[in-house]
Design an enzyme around this catalytic site. Structure first.
Site, PDB file in Angstrom:
ATOM      1  CD  GLU A 122      57.105   5.410  88.794  1.00 46.74           C
ATOM      2  OE1 GLU A 122      56.243   6.055  89.447  1.00 46.74           O
ATOM      3  OE2 GLU A 122      58.305   5.658  88.828  1.00 46.74           O
ATOM      4  CG  LEU A 123      51.948   8.441  85.627  1.00 45.00           C
ATOM      5  CD1 LEU A 123      50.528   8.772  85.183  1.00 45.00           C
ATOM      6  CD2 LEU A 123      52.963   9.129  84.720  1.00 45.00           C
ATOM      7  CD  GLU A 136      55.661  11.848  93.408  1.00 44.30           C
ATOM      8  OE1 GLU A 136      56.184  10.736  93.562  1.00 44.30           O
ATOM      9  OE2 GLU A 136      55.452  12.336  92.285  1.00 44.30           O
ATOM     10  N   GLY A 144      57.507  10.059  85.411  1.00 40.10           N
ATOM     11  CA  GLY A 144      57.438  11.481  85.715  1.00 40.10           C
ATOM     12  C   GLY A 144      56.129  11.819  86.390  1.00 40.10           C
ATOM     13  CB  SER A 145      54.475  15.053  86.968  1.00 41.47           C
ATOM     14  OG  SER A 145      54.187  15.554  85.672  1.00 41.47           O
ATOM     15  CB  CYS A 172      57.749   7.945  92.864  1.00 47.91           C
ATOM     16  SG  CYS A 172      58.638   6.557  92.191  1.00 47.91           S
TER      17      CYS A 172
END
Length: 494
Positions: free
Chosen positions: A258-259, A387, A238-239, A292
């Protein structure tokens, strides 16, 4: 919505060995036209705590499941999912609004993740250690094994809900860990179905259904799951803002994060410009830009800027937009209107600050954001530095490849980056110097094989996914030191 989903999946939430009623439910809407496609159960902190209790209760049982049982359950889930793939693809399109072509890829990748996780069960082993390198180790036998880390909490994002859940649940089971999944509130349906198929496969293999549970809900449910000291690890996609909060609140529990990123594609002066332009279009707008590692930043050497921009401007308007159920659609509506408004605001800010909107940027029928190409945005603005998670590609040029490396690295993110070049020197320099978890040469930064190590550096996260690597993350080494006999031994010191 899929009739098969409605027939197969029980009501409520899969907690413990059964399905428990949820305290409430909410509508799930098709992002493209806003129609209601179903209702999803919404959990609360009480259900989260109940799921944790149930996971802790079966932790030792799951840790001791034979390898063949774990492998059989994962293989059976793969087969059950493959048999229903058309229905699951349709459900993914409806709840994510993602184009059908991307949902088909998501199912393909989910199947590979399940199959590979099942295969990795056979490779979960340790090694012997030569303890007699010191005199004190003479006569000792040493070896290490890998043991499950304990209860795993897996939290997935909305953009690839099925695949992201599989990357958390399947390696956890392969490692011998019970797992509690929490899907994104916008996209719970396919993940609920997946959990049901996996729980039934576990039951058929002789394992407890409670080895896999799922709880929906808002941030309060996430906090209840991730801050409980009984868990062994949190795996979150996520963020960056949410990931940082989870890592802080969960400490000292292990967190795999996992950002996201703002992936860059470099175009060297010696690159095949047509191939590079095709890569930007293919890698920048797939999944409507909600990936992403989609191309967000393009960095081009000045010597080929004009030619390259001309190629891009000719290609972007040809991208097919519209209804995500159509096989030819490549860009459709974002997950919700708030996301569309945010992306438009970022683009408008860049234009006001001097960037050129070379293509797209309008809102089309169905709330679809027209694929946008921005030239020379201020690198301090969000559309370049954060992002964007939408169908927007930004381009800047630099005098040489060293400047390109520096511009790419001047980011708080570092998940994937790529370079188009005909030079081996440039290719190897990119691998050596780009600050990213993955560097791709002459292909899009969005290339990911689900068997490879996947993860980032800096604010793009910690840890690695991919079944083999996730299993390593979700197990701990246990060292065994054995003196086979104590007879006729002499004290040799410590």
């Amino acid at each position: 919505m899929s009739a098969q989903w409605a027939t197969e999946c029980p009501d409520g939430l899969p907690v413990g060995d059964t399905w428990l009623p949820a305290p409430s439910s909410e509508e799930v809407r098709f992002p493209y036209d806003g129609t209601v496609i179903g209702r999803a159960p919404v959990g609360d902190t009480a259900l989260a705590v109940r799921a944790l209790d149930e996971a802790v209760a079966v932790r030792d049982t799951v840790a001791r499941l034979p390898s063949h049982t774990r492998a059989a359950a994962l293989t059976a889930t793969h087969d059950a999912l493959a048999a229903r793939r058309a229905d699951i693809e349709r459900l993914l399109v409806l709840e994510t609004g993602k184009p059908l072509v991307d949902c088909r890829v998501e199912v393909d990748r989910t199947l590979l993740t399940l199959r590979t996780s099942a295969e990795e069960v056979a490779r979960l082993h340790g090694e012997t250690v030569p303890l007699d390198l010191l005199p004190s180790g003479e006569g000792l036998l040493g070896f290490w094994t890998r043991k499950p880390i304990g209860v795993v909490v897996g939290i997935a994002g909305f953009n690839y809900p099925l695949l992201l859940a599989a990357h958390k649940v399947a390696p956890a089971l392969a490692a011998g860990c019970p797992v509690i999944a929490k899907p994104a509130p916008q996209t719970p349906l396919a993940t609920l179905w997946f959990a049901h198929l996996l729980r039934e496969a576990l039951h058929e293999a002789g394992a407890p259904r409670a080895a896999v549970q799922l709880v929906t809900g808002g941030p309060e449910v996430g906090r209840a799951l991730t801050t409980d000291r009984r868990i062994g690890a949190v795996s979150f996609t996520g963020s960056a803002a949410v990931g940082h909060r989870i890592a802080k609140d969960a400490a000292p529990t292990k967190t795999l994060l996992e950002l996201g990123s703002n992936a860059a594609l470099l175009v060297a002066a010696d690159a095949d410009l047509d191939a590079a332009a095709d890569a930007v279009v293919r890698g920048g707008y797939y999944a409507s830009g909600q990936a992403c590692i989609s191309v967000q930043r393009v960095v081009v050497e000045d010597a080929v800027r004009e030619e390259f921009v001309a190629r891009l401007k000719a290609r972007v308007p040809d991208i097919t937009t519209g209804d995500p159920r159509e096989p030819d659609t490549r860009v459709s509506a974002l997950i919700d209107t708030a996301s569309t408004a945010r992306v438009r605001t970022w683009v408008e800010e860049a234009v006001k600050a001097g960037a050129t909107l070379a293509a797209g940027g309008r809102v089309l029928d169905g709330g679809v954001l027209e694929p946008a190409l921005l030239l020379d945005p201020d690198p301090e603005l969000a559309v370049w530095s954060e992002e964007v998670f939408g169908p927007v590609v930004c381009l800047r040029s630099v005098p040489d490849i060293d400047s390109a490396f520096a511009l790419v690295n001047a980011s708080r993110y570092g998940l994937h980056a790529s370079v188009y070049t005909a030079s081996l020197d440039t290719a190897f320099a990119a691998v050596d110097r780009l600050e990213a978890g993955g560097v791709v040469v002459n292909e899009v930064p969005g290339f990911r094989s689900d068997t490879m190590p996947y993860g980032g550096v800096k604010d793009s996260g910690t840890g690695r996914e991919g079944p083999r690597f996730a299993i390593d993350e979700l197990t701990v080494t246990r060292m065994a030191v054995i003196r086979p006999s104590t007879r006729n031994t002499q004290k040799k010191g410590r």
